[in-house]
Every structure is written in C-alpha cells, then in structure tokens.
Design a protein around this motif. Structure first.
Motif, PDB file in Angstrom:
ATOM      1  N   LEU A   1       0.815  -1.213   0.000  1.00 42.51           N
ATOM      2  CA  LEU A   1       0.000   0.000   0.000  1.00 42.51           C
ATOM      3  C   LEU A   1       0.847   1.260   0.000  1.00 42.51           C
ATOM      4  N   LYS A   2       1.992   1.240   0.654  1.00 45.93           N
ATOM      5  CA  LYS A   2       2.850   2.422   0.670  1.00 45.93           C
ATOM      6  C   LYS A   2       3.379   2.721  -0.725  1.00 45.93           C
ATOM      7  N   THR A   3       3.742   1.684  -1.464  1.00 45.58           N
ATOM      8  CA  THR A   3       4.195   1.884  -2.837  1.00 45.58           C
ATOM      9  C   THR A   3       3.069   2.419  -3.701  1.00 45.58           C
ATOM     10  N   LEU A   4       1.856   1.911  -3.500  1.00 47.74           N
ATOM     11  CA  LEU A   4       0.704   2.406  -4.258  1.00 47.74           C
ATOM     12  C   LEU A   4       0.400   3.857  -3.911  1.00 47.74           C
ATOM     13  N   GLN A   5       0.549   4.222  -2.644  1.00 40.14           N
ATOM     14  CA  GLN A   5       0.310   5.612  -2.249  1.00 40.14           C
ATOM     15  C   GLN A   5       1.266   6.560  -2.967  1.00 40.14           C
ATOM     16  N   ASP A   6       2.540   6.194  -3.035  1.00 38.69           N
ATOM     17  CA  ASP A   6       3.514   7.025  -3.740  1.00 38.69           C
ATOM     18  C   ASP A   6       3.244   7.049  -5.241  1.00 38.69           C
ATOM     19  N   LEU A   7       2.815   5.922  -5.797  1.00 37.91           N
ATOM     20  CA  LEU A   7       2.533   5.859  -7.227  1.00 37.91           C
ATOM     21  C   LEU A   7       1.364   6.764  -7.603  1.00 37.91           C
ATOM     22  N   LEU A   8       0.301   6.744  -6.796  1.00 37.80           N
ATOM     23  CA  LEU A   8      -0.896   7.514  -7.115  1.00 37.80           C
ATOM     24  C   LEU A   8      -0.828   8.953  -6.633  1.00 37.80           C
ATOM     25  N   GLY A   9       0.117   9.272  -5.756  1.00 38.06           N
ATOM     26  CA  GLY A   9       0.228  10.639  -5.267  1.00 38.06           C
ATOM     27  C   GLY A   9      -0.814  11.002  -4.242  1.00 38.06           C
ATOM     28  N   HIS A  10      -1.162  10.057  -3.366  1.00 42.21           N
ATOM     29  CA  HIS A  10      -2.149  10.317  -2.321  1.00 42.21           C
ATOM     30  C   HIS A  10      -1.463  10.876  -1.084  1.00 42.21           C
ATOM     31  N   SER A  11      -2.138  11.812  -0.422  1.00 39.82           N
ATOM     32  CA  SER A  11      -1.597  12.375   0.811  1.00 39.82           C
ATOM     33  C   SER A  11      -1.828  11.470   2.002  1.00 39.82           C
TER      34      SER A  11
END
Length: 489
Positions: free
Chosen positions: A352-362
């Motif tokens: 999930l952390k990698t996905l957060q960085d990929l999508l640009g979520h705060s």
C-alpha cells in the motif's frame, strides 16, 4: 396623521459592520418614538458580529464567503459557485443569517431532495451530499466570526449516501449489465479486459495516453499537463509537476491536486517503448504539417492535437468513452483506469505504501479504502492460502493428539513371578537395582509401599486400611506432622 395613534415610528442610523465598513440600517414599525429610540440604542450597543448576523441575509453571507475564499483551486470554486447560485440562494437566500437553525435547514434540504436535476432525474444522494459540503464551510466561517453560535449544517443527514468503492467487472456483473443495463458507479476492468482494450486501440493517436493511465494510474489533468521536459526515457522516469484540467468550459493549469501529487513515477521498459513510438508519431505529424503548409504550434506538451496544441481534458474523456463502446467492453470511466492501475499493481505484489507514492495520495487510507479493489485472481489465491493454512493446522493437531494418546496408553504388566521381558544383555541391570532397593526391615516395622503403587499398598496384615504400629510408636505419631515432635524437659 391627524388622528392619534395613526402610523408608526422608525429609526435610521449607521454603524461599522464586521468588515470594518460603515453600514446604514433602517428599521420601522414601532408604535412610539420612545420605542424606536430604544430599538436604535439597542442596535448600536450590539457588537459588529451581532449587527452583521441580524442584518445580513444568507445570500449576502454566501457571496462574502466566496469572495474571501482566495486559496481554493479553480475547480473547487466553480463547484461552490454552482451550488450557491443554482440551489442555496434560491432556497435559503432570503433568510437572515441569525435565523438559520437545524429544523429550517432540514426542511429546505427535504424540499431540494424532492426536485429534479438538469437532466430531469431525481436528485442523487451524492448531489445532496455535495450541497451539504458547500454549505457547511460557509457556516463554519460564520461561527468563527462570532455571527452564530453553532453550525446548523452539522445536523443535516443525507440518507442513502455512501462513499463509492470500485467494483470489478466479473463475469456475473458483466452478464447482469448485458441483461439489465445496470452498472456500478465506479468499476474496474480485469487484466484480461484491459489487455483486450489496449489491443483494440493500438492505432489510436492517444494510445500512449491510455497505456500510461491504465498502467501507472496518472490523473487526467496530470496526463494533459505532462510536458516533454518532465519525461526522461533514458532513465525510465517521469515527474509530475503540472495539472491541466477544466472548470466548466474554462481550461485551468496549475500545480498538482495535492502536495503529494508532485512526484516521480518509474517507467517499465515496455512503457518507455510506447512513449518513444508516440514521440516519433508526433514528430511525423509536425513534418507532415510543414510539408502541407498547415499550422503547427510547438507547445512541448507530450499529448497534443494535430496542430501541436495541447488536448482538452474533456476531449480525452469523450474519446475514451467512444473507444470503450467501440470495443464492446463493459463501461468504465477514464478515471476508473486509475482505480484499475492501483488494483493491478496490488495484484502484482505492490504494497500500500508503494501504491500511495505511485498515485500521489496524501493519505494511505484513501489508497486502501477507495482505490484498491481485490481482483478475482487475488481472492482465489487468498482463499486457497487460507484453506491450506487451516487444513495444515488441523493435520498438525491430529498428529499431536495421536502422539499424546500413544504416550498415555497404559502398558500391560506381567503377573507376579513371571519374568520381565527385556532386551538381550540388559537383564542383569534391573535385577541389580532391585537388589539394591530391597533392604531388610527391622522386626515389627510395617513395610512401606512402592511410591507408584498408590491403589494397592502392601500391608503387614490383611485388614484393608489398617497400619501396623511398632513398639516404639504411639497412635499420636501417625497423625503428628513431621518436625513437630513432642518436647521433653
């Protein structure tokens, strides 16, 4: 006016309002001059906040709130202004700000929910929730300024509203969509469905647009605002620096949606090849335009029209919808490709952390709750792994029980006088130990029982429960605890 008591009195004065400006007010309907003076003095004695709340209407306050919101994004301002002009002011604008309360707002929202939208359909729960989202911050400002004590919009509940979550187009959902036409508000394709779509649009001029959105999960505004200087194909990385979107029919370009949206996105080898082919096609269009005498504007955008100008974000949405219909696939929105990219990356093993960085979520909560859907293959693997875990635990438990039962199973002892079977060469050892343990007891003393033989202790006599007493013992010695011998003087 000749008759006594005919007419009424009024007062007219001015004072400073909440904004520091002089504001005139005129009030009438008083029965006497003294009553009008008392009302005037009371109005002047109040604070600027009290005078503003009593004198300003909801319409005036909403206009003031919009004027002071200078740091919001243009698209947010567009949606706020639309709600204020089309719904809130026609329904609530005539009321005084001090008269707003929860029952009044609930009644107004119930009347709004009974109307239809611009397409002739009933107001959706999402639209009603958006109205509440617009009104609540406006009244929050009134609370901070001291105009009202509490925000009555907090007590409004929109029935039927739920945060939409992406649904996967499984075979059952596709069959239901074909039969009834019903579709989820947010839906994502499986890997096979996405591969089929990309195979059908290979010759489209925006093929790289669809590929990059579906595999890397970029927003529509980020794709339209992408420049050539933001893409480094040699290093296999692109950076998100700009956002190009629309507010109504106006194109607005600025910073990314959130501070976390300014990020670097890694590119795989296949995506690099797709972007290189797109760049070659763009240069061929530029050369063809020069040869044919057509205008070409070098804007340095990655995705452009046939004349070199950047594409309109609304055109990308319309074009994608037509391509989906032509491919015969279950419908998804352009933004749903972003949900699908997160789900496919999660299926491929990304955390999930990698996905957060990929999508640009705060916030990682948005990534987990909204954008990540569990695809059928992942569900099957999870189900198989769970069943394997439970079955393995059951087998281990059965083995433990069986082993414990074998250990606790009683062994058959040979009868008295019968020889004890033993392994060859070890027969002398048990006999030696037995010989050592057997000691001659003094005469008159009862033999002690074996510590393991608790059920049938050996007795000196044949009477059950009786113990022989030696000559030097008394009956009290049998019950006296050890160490409490009688004292002698």
């Amino acid at each position: 006016m000749a008759e006594r008591g005919h007419g009424s009195w009024y007062f007219h004065c001015s004072a400073t309002n909440l904004l520091g400006r002089r504001e005139r007010v005129r009030r009438g309907g008083y029965r006497s001059q003294a009553a009008a003076r008392r009302a005037r003095d009371q109005w002047l004695a109040g604070t600027a906040a009290d005078r503003t709340a009593a004198g300003w209407t909801v319409e005036r306050w909403l206009r003031h709130w919009l004027d002071t919101r200078t740091k919001i994004r243009p698209t947010t301002r567009f949606h706020y202004t639309r709600d204020v002009d089309t719904v809130l002011i026609p329904r609530l604008g005539r009321y005084r700000l001090a008269d707003l309360d929860a029952p009044l707002l609930r009644t107004a929202f119930a009347q709004i929910a009974a109307t239809t939208n611009s397409k002739g359909r009933p107001q959706s729960a999402s639209a009603m929730q958006h109205l509440r989202t617009t009104l609540r911050p406006a009244l929050n400002l009134a609370v901070r300024e001291g105009l009202i004590d509490c925000n009555p919009a907090r007590h409004i509940e929109v029935s039927g509203y739920q945060q939409p979550h992406a649904k996967v187009w499984t075979d059952a959902r596709v069959e239901q969509w074909v039969r009834t036409g019903d579709r989820p508000p947010v839906a994502v394709w499986t890997a096979d469905q996405l591969a089929e779509f990309l195979g059908d649009v290979t010759d489209d001029s925006l093929f790289a647009f669809w590929w990059l959105t579906a595999l890397r999960g970029l927003r529509r505004g980020e794709m339209c605002g992408l420049r050539l200087t933001d893409v480094n194909l040699d290093q296999g990385v692109l950076t998100i620096e700009r956002n190009r979107t629309t507010a109504g029919y106006t194109i607005v370009e600025g910073d990314p949606k959130t501070p976390a949206g300014r990020r670097a996105v890694a590119l795989d080898k296949r995506t690099v090849q797709v972007l290189r082919a797109h760049r070659r096609r763009q240069l061929d269009q530029k050369t063809a335009a020069a040869e044919n005498g057509k205008a070409w504007t070098d804007t340095a955008y990655v995705f452009t029209r046939a004349d070199g100008l950047p594409i309109n974000p609304n055109y990308a949405t319309t074009r994608f919808r037509k391509l989906v219909q032509r491919a015969g696939l279950p419908p998804v929105r352009l933004h749903d490709l972003r949900h699908g990219a997160a789900s496919l990356a999660h299926q491929a093993g990304a955390d999930l952390k990698t996905l957060q960085d990929l999508l640009g979520h705060s916030s990682i909560v948005i990534t987990a709750d909204t954008y990540t859907s569990v695809l059928p293959d992942v569900q099957r693997r999870c189900a198989d792994a769970t069943a394997h875990l439970v079955l393995a635990a059951a087998r281990r438990t059965r083995r433990k029980i069986k082993k414990r039962a074998q250990k606790n199973r009683p062994t058959h002892r040979p009868k008295t006088g019968a020889p004890i079977p033993s392994a060859p060469g070890t027969a002398s050892k048990p006999q030696a130990r037995t010989a050592k343990r057997e000691k001659k007891l003094p005469s008159g003393v009862a033999p002690t029982s074996h510590p393991r033989d608790t059920h049938h202790p050996h007795r000196a006599d044949n009477k059950k429960g009786l113990t022989a007493i030696s000559a030097g013992q008394t009956p009290h010695d049998l019950v006296r605890p050890k160490g409490l011998e009688p004292l002698t003087f």
